[in-house]
Scaffold this motif. Structure first.
Motif, PDB file in Angstrom:
ATOM      1  N   ALA A 227      -0.595   0.755   4.394  1.00 39.30           N
ATOM      2  CA  ALA A 227      -2.150   1.013   2.957  1.00 39.30           C
ATOM      3  C   ALA A 227      -0.599   2.266   2.149  1.00 39.30           C
ATOM      4  O   ALA A 227      -0.618   1.727   0.972  1.00 39.30           O
ATOM      5  CB  ALA A 227      -3.431   1.692   3.375  1.00 39.30           C
ATOM      6  N   ALA A 228      -0.276   2.994   3.126  1.00 38.10           N
ATOM      7  CA  ALA A 228       0.646   4.442   2.024  1.00 38.10           C
ATOM      8  C   ALA A 228       2.149   3.257   1.954  1.00 38.10           C
ATOM      9  O   ALA A 228       2.118   3.714   1.124  1.00 38.10           O
ATOM     10  CB  ALA A 228       0.598   5.283   3.307  1.00 38.10           C
ATOM     11  N   ILE A 229       2.577   2.266   2.773  1.00 37.45           N
ATOM     12  CA  ILE A 229       3.502   2.267   2.236  1.00 37.45           C
ATOM     13  C   ILE A 229       3.628   0.957   1.080  1.00 37.45           C
ATOM     14  O   ILE A 229       4.917   1.125   0.137  1.00 37.45           O
ATOM     15  CB  ILE A 229       4.244   1.783   3.306  1.00 37.45           C
ATOM     16  CG1 ILE A 229       4.643   1.725   4.344  1.00 37.45           C
ATOM     17  CG2 ILE A 229       6.103   0.359   2.879  1.00 37.45           C
ATOM     18  CD1 ILE A 229       5.581   1.037   5.342  1.00 37.45           C
ATOM     19  N   SER A 230       2.262   0.385   0.865  1.00 36.78           N
ATOM     20  CA  SER A 230       2.060  -0.581   0.135  1.00 36.78           C
ATOM     21  C   SER A 230       1.672   0.270  -1.594  1.00 36.78           C
ATOM     22  O   SER A 230       1.815  -0.261  -3.081  1.00 36.78           O
ATOM     23  CB  SER A 230       1.169  -0.928   0.130  1.00 36.78           C
ATOM     24  OG  SER A 230       1.145  -2.186   0.883  1.00 36.78           O
ATOM     25  N   ALA A 231       1.078   1.547  -1.471  1.00 38.50           N
ATOM     26  CA  ALA A 231       0.844   2.343  -2.707  1.00 38.50           C
ATOM     27  C   ALA A 231       1.590   3.065  -3.013  1.00 38.50           C
ATOM     28  O   ALA A 231       2.145   3.025  -4.640  1.00 38.50           O
ATOM     29  CB  ALA A 231      -0.291   3.416  -1.959  1.00 38.50           C
ATOM     30  N   LEU A 232       3.144   3.150  -2.045  1.00 33.44           N
ATOM     31  CA  LEU A 232       4.115   4.405  -2.900  1.00 33.44           C
ATOM     32  C   LEU A 232       4.849   2.657  -2.952  1.00 33.44           C
ATOM     33  O   LEU A 232       5.617   2.794  -4.138  1.00 33.44           O
ATOM     34  CB  LEU A 232       4.985   4.657  -1.676  1.00 33.44           C
ATOM     35  CG  LEU A 232       6.001   5.403  -1.597  1.00 33.44           C
ATOM     36  CD1 LEU A 232       6.375   6.814  -2.523  1.00 33.44           C
ATOM     37  CD2 LEU A 232       7.024   5.696  -0.880  1.00 33.44           C
ATOM     38  N   ARG A 233       5.012   2.312  -3.086  1.00 33.08           N
ATOM     39  CA  ARG A 233       5.899   0.459  -3.034  1.00 33.08           C
ATOM     40  C   ARG A 233       5.218   0.915  -4.716  1.00 33.08           C
ATOM     41  O   ARG A 233       5.846   0.590  -5.782  1.00 33.08           O
ATOM     42  CB  ARG A 233       6.110  -0.255  -3.145  1.00 33.08           C
ATOM     43  CG  ARG A 233       6.823  -2.259  -3.199  1.00 33.08           C
ATOM     44  CD  ARG A 233       6.782  -2.863  -2.286  1.00 33.08           C
ATOM     45  NE  ARG A 233       7.539  -3.651  -2.640  1.00 33.08           N
ATOM     46  CZ  ARG A 233       9.036  -3.749  -3.349  1.00 33.08           C
ATOM     47  NH1 ARG A 233       9.792  -3.225  -2.756  1.00 33.08           N
ATOM     48  NH2 ARG A 233       9.718  -4.920  -4.042  1.00 33.08           N
ATOM     49  N   MET A 234       3.546   0.452  -4.728  1.00 36.79           N
ATOM     50  CA  MET A 234       3.015   0.513  -6.278  1.00 36.79           C
ATOM     51  C   MET A 234       3.771   1.496  -7.754  1.00 36.79           C
ATOM     52  O   MET A 234       3.578   0.775  -8.794  1.00 36.79           O
ATOM     53  CB  MET A 234       1.866  -0.380  -6.016  1.00 36.79           C
ATOM     54  CG  MET A 234       1.458  -1.867  -5.310  1.00 36.79           C
ATOM     55  SD  MET A 234      -0.123  -1.682  -5.089  1.00 36.79           S
ATOM     56  CE  MET A 234      -0.873  -1.726  -6.793  1.00 36.79           C
ATOM     57  N   SER A 235       3.124   2.547  -6.836  1.00 38.95           N
ATOM     58  CA  SER A 235       3.872   3.823  -7.751  1.00 38.95           C
ATOM     59  C   SER A 235       5.371   3.333  -8.336  1.00 38.95           C
ATOM     60  O   SER A 235       5.659   3.318  -9.396  1.00 38.95           O
ATOM     61  CB  SER A 235       4.050   5.442  -6.517  1.00 38.95           C
ATOM     62  OG  SER A 235       4.776   4.906  -6.185  1.00 38.95           O
ATOM     63  N   HIS A 236       6.532   3.378  -7.222  1.00 39.01           N
ATOM     64  CA  HIS A 236       7.450   2.663  -7.448  1.00 39.01           C
ATOM     65  C   HIS A 236       7.606   1.738  -8.817  1.00 39.01           C
ATOM     66  O   HIS A 236       8.458   2.067 -10.136  1.00 39.01           O
ATOM     67  CB  HIS A 236       8.241   3.136  -6.799  1.00 39.01           C
ATOM     68  CG  HIS A 236       8.801   4.091  -5.986  1.00 39.01           C
ATOM     69  ND1 HIS A 236       8.736   3.749  -4.615  1.00 39.01           N
ATOM     70  CD2 HIS A 236       8.064   5.545  -5.562  1.00 39.01           C
ATOM     71  CE1 HIS A 236       9.266   4.841  -3.952  1.00 39.01           C
ATOM     72  NE2 HIS A 236       8.872   6.128  -5.224  1.00 39.01           N
ATOM     73  N   MET A 237       6.903   0.600  -8.624  1.00 41.57           N
ATOM     74  CA  MET A 237       6.990  -0.380  -9.521  1.00 41.57           C
ATOM     75  C   MET A 237       6.284   0.325 -11.575  1.00 41.57           C
ATOM     76  O   MET A 237       6.573  -0.340 -11.921  1.00 41.57           O
ATOM     77  CB  MET A 237       5.562  -1.839  -9.389  1.00 41.57           C
ATOM     78  CG  MET A 237       6.379  -1.994  -7.940  1.00 41.57           C
ATOM     79  SD  MET A 237       5.465  -3.274  -7.943  1.00 41.57           S
ATOM     80  CE  MET A 237       6.443  -4.146  -6.347  1.00 41.57           C
ATOM     81  N   ILE A 238       5.644   1.168 -11.005  1.00 46.86           N
ATOM     82  CA  ILE A 238       4.856   1.520 -12.668  1.00 46.86           C
ATOM     83  C   ILE A 238       5.492   2.854 -12.808  1.00 46.86           C
ATOM     84  O   ILE A 238       5.899   3.066 -14.136  1.00 46.86           O
ATOM     85  CB  ILE A 238       3.446   2.031 -11.864  1.00 46.86           C
ATOM     86  CG1 ILE A 238       2.229   1.362 -11.735  1.00 46.86           C
ATOM     87  CG2 ILE A 238       2.671   3.134 -13.014  1.00 46.86           C
ATOM     88  CD1 ILE A 238       0.850   2.154 -11.361  1.00 46.86           C
ATOM     89  N   THR A 239       6.422   3.819 -12.177  1.00 46.40           N
ATOM     90  CA  THR A 239       7.351   5.122 -12.696  1.00 46.40           C
ATOM     91  C   THR A 239       8.927   4.476 -13.134  1.00 46.40           C
ATOM     92  O   THR A 239       9.412   4.950 -13.978  1.00 46.40           O
ATOM     93  CB  THR A 239       7.166   6.058 -11.642  1.00 46.40           C
ATOM     94  OG1 THR A 239       7.834   5.442 -10.596  1.00 46.40           O
ATOM     95  CG2 THR A 239       5.248   6.723 -11.855  1.00 46.40           C
ATOM     96  N   HIS A 240       9.025   3.299 -11.649  1.00 44.82           N
ATOM     97  CA  HIS A 240      10.395   2.572 -12.052  1.00 44.82           C
ATOM     98  C   HIS A 240      10.590   1.853 -12.230  1.00 44.82           C
ATOM     99  O   HIS A 240      11.004   0.705 -11.388  1.00 44.82           O
ATOM    100  CB  HIS A 240      11.126   3.444 -11.210  1.00 44.82           C
ATOM    101  CG  HIS A 240      11.251   5.109 -10.912  1.00 44.82           C
ATOM    102  ND1 HIS A 240      10.654   6.098  -9.984  1.00 44.82           N
ATOM    103  CD2 HIS A 240      11.976   6.166 -11.705  1.00 44.82           C
ATOM    104  CE1 HIS A 240      10.945   6.641 -10.255  1.00 44.82           C
ATOM    105  NE2 HIS A 240      11.904   7.001 -11.035  1.00 44.82           N
ATOM    106  N   PRO A 241      10.082   0.942 -13.148  1.00 48.46           N
ATOM    107  CA  PRO A 241      10.171  -0.400 -13.665  1.00 48.46           C
ATOM    108  C   PRO A 241      11.075  -1.391 -13.312  1.00 48.46           C
ATOM    109  O   PRO A 241      11.343  -2.451 -12.521  1.00 48.46           O
ATOM    110  CB  PRO A 241       8.466  -0.945 -14.723  1.00 48.46           C
ATOM    111  CG  PRO A 241       9.370  -0.195 -15.323  1.00 48.46           C
ATOM    112  CD  PRO A 241       8.900   1.229 -14.286  1.00 48.46           C
TER     113      PRO A 241
END
Length: 356
Positions: A227-241
């Motif tokens: 869950a933490a890894i998925s959330a971190l990857r999604m946050s990177h997709m938002i901040t560094h698309p």
């Protein structure tokens, strides 16, 4: 199995042909269709209710004898085919289990995967692609059948059972990955595995963040929180698309790797081996002796933990590995001069690769 099926089909065709011929023969003797069918059935299956009509002619008696012999033989032939099919299946299961057991007994430095769910299937496929032998442990018949059909070595049972872990060769294994969706089961498996093999590298899955501490206390070297890894990857997709899109593309990874090669840069792992002069030194000592020829990216401790951007005051111990990025020619030269006592023992490996 194919031989027994062929035997059943042959017997069935012969039985049907016998029945049709027998009915036709009695009808030629002047019997009605119903009487002929009834006579054939009670004759073939030996019911013994008596003839429908008196059989007085020698020809009809001989014909009836032939119907009895042919019908009974074909029926017995069919039943024998069914028994052969069942027996062959059981024998194949036993032989397959023995072959798998022998294959597992010959493994060394392999990976044990506890659980063949979604994570377990992906992990097993990656091990197969990397030609790393692995053994799957699961107690679900459907998942075990799926793993067996994919060609994996399997052990059926509960991974919390010491006996099952022994049959998977835990004493000879290099890594155990417990990826069950049950945190309590993963903690128990970690405890059991650590007791059975103190040198084993244990990777554990955790559903809740609070489970990470328990898994590490139980003996896990690394804990993965999906869950933490998925959330971190999604946050990177938002901040560094743009960056994420570039790195997630195969062409992008290859291009980045080519760019590093063009400037003669590589990421290497410098192992602090026994009797190395760097045992007891600090990160600052390496940076000073390196004279700016490389950058220290991270430090992997001997217990398996990785420290990114390590402090300059951090002291190195035997079994640690310093991960550096620098010029392709400078790193071997530094190793020969400062890390090992004798030349010729440098064995750098590309620890991080951008491409798959």
């Amino acid at each position: 199995m194919q031989g027994s099926l062929k035997r059943i089909l042959t017997g069935a065709l012969f039985f049907i042909a016998t029945m049709i011929t027998a009915v036709a023969g009695y009808m030629l003797a002047g019997w009605s269709l119903m009487d002929a069918v009834y006579m054939v059935v009670i004759t073939t299956f030996g019911v013994g209710y008596g003839e429908v009509h008196p059989i007085t002619s020698t020809t009809l008696r001989v014909f009836t004898i032939c119907v009895i012999v042919a019908g009974t033989s074909s029926a017995v032939y069919i039943v024998g085919g069914f028994f052969q099919m069942i027996t062959e299946g059981e024998i194949n299961k036993v032989l397959g289990a023995r072959r798998m057991t022998r294959s597992i007994e010959t493994l060394e430095q392999h990976v044990i995967i506890c659980g063949f769910g979604r994570m377990g299937q992906i992990l097993a496929r990656k091990m197969l692609d990397a030609n790393i032998p692995c053994v799957i442990i699961d107690n679900n018949a459907e998942r075990i059948a799926m793993a067996e059909s994919s060609g994996y070595l399997i052990r059926i049972g509960n991974a919390t059972d010491e006996a099952i872990l022994h049959t998977a060769g835990i004493d000879r294994a290099k890594v155990l990955a417990t990826v069950l969706p049950d945190d309590a089961a993963n903690v128990f498996i970690t405890l059991t595995a650590r007791e059975l093999n103190p040198k084993l590298m244990i990777l554990a899955r955790g559903e809740l963040p609070s489970t990470e501490k328990k898994l590490r206390l139980a003996g896990a070297n690394q804990v993965v929180l999906p869950a933490a890894i998925s959330a971190l990857r999604m946050s990177h997709m938002i901040t560094h698309p743009a960056t994420m899109e570039f790195l997630s593309n195969d062409d992008g990874r290859s291009r980045l790797n080519e760019l590093l090669s063009q400037v003669d840069i590589q990421v290497d792992e410098l192992a602090i081996v026994h009797n190395s002069p760097m045992v007891g030194a600090t990160i600052e000592d390496i940076e000073v002796r390196g004279k700016g020829t490389f950058i220290i990216v991270a430090l992997r401790k001997s217990d398996g933990t990785t420290i990114t951007h390590p402090s300059q005051a951090l002291v190195l111990s035997e079994g640690d590995a310093v991960i550096v990025m620098g010029h392709r020619g400078d790193i071997p030269q530094f190793v020969r001069k400062h890390v090992i006592r004798r030349p010729g023992r440098y064995a750098s490996s590309r620890l991080f690769r951008i491409d798959r």
